[in-house]
Design a protein around this motif. Structure first.
Motif, PDB file in Angstrom:
ATOM      1  N   LYS A  99       0.848  -1.181   0.000  1.00 19.36           N
ATOM      2  CA  LYS A  99       0.000   0.000   0.000  1.00 19.36           C
ATOM      3  C   LYS A  99       0.884   1.233   0.000  1.00 19.36           C
ATOM      4  O   LYS A  99       1.923   1.274   0.679  1.00 19.36           O
ATOM      5  CB  LYS A  99      -0.861  -0.026   1.276  1.00 19.36           C
ATOM      6  N   GLU A 100       0.489   2.242  -0.746  1.00 18.68           N
ATOM      7  CA  GLU A 100       1.299   3.471  -0.842  1.00 18.68           C
ATOM      8  C   GLU A 100       1.619   4.050   0.535  1.00 18.68           C
ATOM      9  O   GLU A 100       0.724   4.298   1.336  1.00 18.68           O
ATOM     10  CB  GLU A 100       0.534   4.517  -1.654  1.00 18.68           C
ATOM     11  N   GLY A 101       2.902   4.255   0.783  1.00 18.09           N
ATOM     12  CA  GLY A 101       3.316   4.846   2.058  1.00 18.09           C
ATOM     13  C   GLY A 101       3.211   3.919   3.257  1.00 18.09           C
ATOM     14  O   GLY A 101       3.485   4.325   4.381  1.00 18.09           O
ATOM     15  N   MET A 102       2.783   2.665   3.021  1.00 19.67           N
ATOM     16  CA  MET A 102       2.619   1.721   4.145  1.00 19.67           C
ATOM     17  C   MET A 102       3.357   0.428   3.792  1.00 19.67           C
ATOM     18  O   MET A 102       2.779  -0.489   3.227  1.00 19.67           O
ATOM     19  CB  MET A 102       1.136   1.372   4.332  1.00 19.67           C
ATOM     20  N   LEU A 128       4.187  -2.190   5.247  1.00 22.72           N
ATOM     21  CA  LEU A 128       3.763  -3.499   5.760  1.00 22.72           C
ATOM     22  C   LEU A 128       2.361  -3.923   5.339  1.00 22.72           C
ATOM     23  O   LEU A 128       1.926  -5.031   5.608  1.00 22.72           O
ATOM     24  CB  LEU A 128       3.897  -3.530   7.286  1.00 22.72           C
ATOM     25  N   GLN A 129       1.654  -3.010   4.681  1.00 24.42           N
ATOM     26  CA  GLN A 129       0.310  -3.387   4.224  1.00 24.42           C
ATOM     27  C   GLN A 129       0.288  -3.643   2.729  1.00 24.42           C
ATOM     28  O   GLN A 129       0.913  -2.923   1.969  1.00 24.42           O
ATOM     29  CB  GLN A 129      -0.680  -2.274   4.558  1.00 24.42           C
ATOM     30  N   GLU A 130      -0.459  -4.671   2.340  1.00 20.87           N
ATOM     31  CA  GLU A 130      -0.540  -4.985   0.910  1.00 20.87           C
ATOM     32  C   GLU A 130      -1.971  -4.821   0.394  1.00 20.87           C
ATOM     33  O   GLU A 130      -2.923  -5.067   1.122  1.00 20.87           O
ATOM     34  CB  GLU A 130      -0.091  -6.425   0.676  1.00 20.87           C
ATOM     35  N   VAL A 131      -2.067  -4.409  -0.867  1.00 16.27           N
ATOM     36  CA  VAL A 131      -3.373  -4.329  -1.515  1.00 16.27           C
ATOM     37  C   VAL A 131      -3.412  -5.376  -2.621  1.00 16.27           C
ATOM     38  O   VAL A 131      -2.432  -5.586  -3.325  1.00 16.27           O
ATOM     39  CB  VAL A 131      -3.618  -2.921  -2.116  1.00 16.27           C
ATOM     40  N   VAL A 132      -4.579  -6.024  -2.752  1.00 19.20           N
ATOM     41  CA  VAL A 132      -4.738  -7.036  -3.801  1.00 19.20           C
ATOM     42  C   VAL A 132      -5.223  -6.363  -5.083  1.00 19.20           C
ATOM     43  O   VAL A 132      -6.214  -5.625  -5.081  1.00 19.20           O
ATOM     44  CB  VAL A 132      -5.764  -8.108  -3.370  1.00 19.20           C
ATOM     45  N   TYR A 133      -4.488  -6.602  -6.170  1.00 18.81           N
ATOM     46  CA  TYR A 133      -4.886  -6.099  -7.485  1.00 18.81           C
ATOM     47  C   TYR A 133      -5.169  -7.272  -8.418  1.00 18.81           C
ATOM     48  O   TYR A 133      -4.824  -8.414  -8.101  1.00 18.81           O
ATOM     49  CB  TYR A 133      -3.756  -5.266  -8.104  1.00 18.81           C
ATOM     50  N   TYR A 134      -5.758  -6.974  -9.557  1.00 22.09           N
ATOM     51  CA  TYR A 134      -6.015  -8.015 -10.553  1.00 22.09           C
ATOM     52  C   TYR A 134      -5.468  -7.570 -11.908  1.00 22.09           C
ATOM     53  O   TYR A 134      -5.498  -6.386 -12.229  1.00 22.09           O
ATOM     54  CB  TYR A 134      -7.516  -8.299 -10.657  1.00 22.09           C
ATOM     55  N   ARG A 135      -4.925  -8.525 -12.659  1.00 15.56           N
ATOM     56  CA  ARG A 135      -4.436  -8.204 -14.003  1.00 15.56           C
ATOM     57  C   ARG A 135      -4.764  -9.380 -14.925  1.00 15.56           C
ATOM     58  O   ARG A 135      -5.119 -10.468 -14.467  1.00 15.56           O
ATOM     59  CB  ARG A 135      -2.932  -7.941 -13.969  1.00 15.56           C
ATOM     60  N   PHE A 136      -4.599  -9.141 -16.228  1.00 12.66           N
ATOM     61  CA  PHE A 136      -4.912 -10.202 -17.179  1.00 12.66           C
ATOM     62  C   PHE A 136      -3.861 -11.307 -17.141  1.00 12.66           C
ATOM     63  O   PHE A 136      -2.665 -11.036 -17.126  1.00 12.66           O
ATOM     64  CB  PHE A 136      -4.986  -9.649 -18.613  1.00 12.66           C
ATOM     65  N   LYS A 137      -4.365 -12.541 -17.154  1.00 10.44           N
ATOM     66  CA  LYS A 137      -3.480 -13.680 -17.334  1.00 10.44           C
ATOM     67  C   LYS A 137      -3.573 -14.099 -18.806  1.00 10.44           C
ATOM     68  O   LYS A 137      -2.614 -14.582 -19.389  1.00 10.44           O
ATOM     69  CB  LYS A 137      -3.927 -14.825 -16.421  1.00 10.44           C
ATOM     70  N   ASP A 138      -4.770 -13.948 -19.376  1.00  9.76           N
ATOM     71  CA  ASP A 138      -4.983 -14.294 -20.785  1.00  9.76           C
ATOM     72  C   ASP A 138      -5.834 -13.192 -21.425  1.00  9.76           C
ATOM     73  O   ASP A 138      -7.066 -13.254 -21.424  1.00  9.76           O
ATOM     74  CB  ASP A 138      -5.673 -15.656 -20.890  1.00  9.76           C
TER      75      ASP A 138
END
Lengths: 121, 121
Positions: free
Chosen positions: B75-78, B80-90
């Protein structure tokens, strides 16, 4: 009855068929076995093939709702054979249902057209 | 995969949501908790309120189909925190799905407009 067939996404098949059955009754075109063929032919080019059971459930819902009733008439030229017809039991309620479905159909067309606009350039 | 979400009556909510999720991925607007708010706001005036579970099932179907994959970013500026994103696999498969859904949306608009024409003067 009012809310039963209104889905928050798209309208249900049952509501769609009930609307057609009411209109066919207005046009005095609703009787027995013809219904299935008539509707199937009508929707063929849209890839939609309503099945027998779904149509009869819709018809029975309209009778349970007190909108339609069935009656029998002797078949033309055949004194001993009877044909089942349908007529309005509560015409006002039928018109209310149609009005409600018009709002729902417009809403659904709007939602689908929005999806086309949002997802395709 | 092709036929799974194609109903003979109107398209299913799941297919509709998958289409939006693909487009949001193209626009790089698809991440974690924002999806629900984003879609709900979008459809509010159409009286449609997709629920959390339906959206996540659609998202997981796209991952099961091999179209999307998830990844995590801090996460921006953090740190230790993560945000889940999605992207194309196909990406190609995503485009095929969109093309197929366009045909389906057009068919549904046609069917509903026919109902308006047939049942209302």
């Amino acid at each position: 009855m009012a809310k039963k067939n209104v889905s928050t996404f798209l309208l249900r098949q049952r509501a769609f068929l009930k609307l057609y059955l009411i209109t066919l009754t207005e046009q005095e075109r609703l009787y027995g076995l013809r219904i299935l063929d008539l509707l199937r032919n009508d929707f063929k080019i849209y890839g939609y093939k309503p099945n027998h059971s779904e149509i009869y459930k819709s018809l029975h819902e309209l009778m349970d709702d007190g909108i339609l009733e069935r009656y029998k008439k002797p078949k033309e030229g055949m004194k001993l054979q009877e044909v089942v017809y349908y007529r309005f039991k509560d015409y006002e309620e039928a018109q209310r249902y149609k009005k409600q479905l018009k709002v729902e159909l417009d809403r659904c067309v709007g939602l689908l057209q929005k999806a086309i606009k949002d997802n395709y350039k």
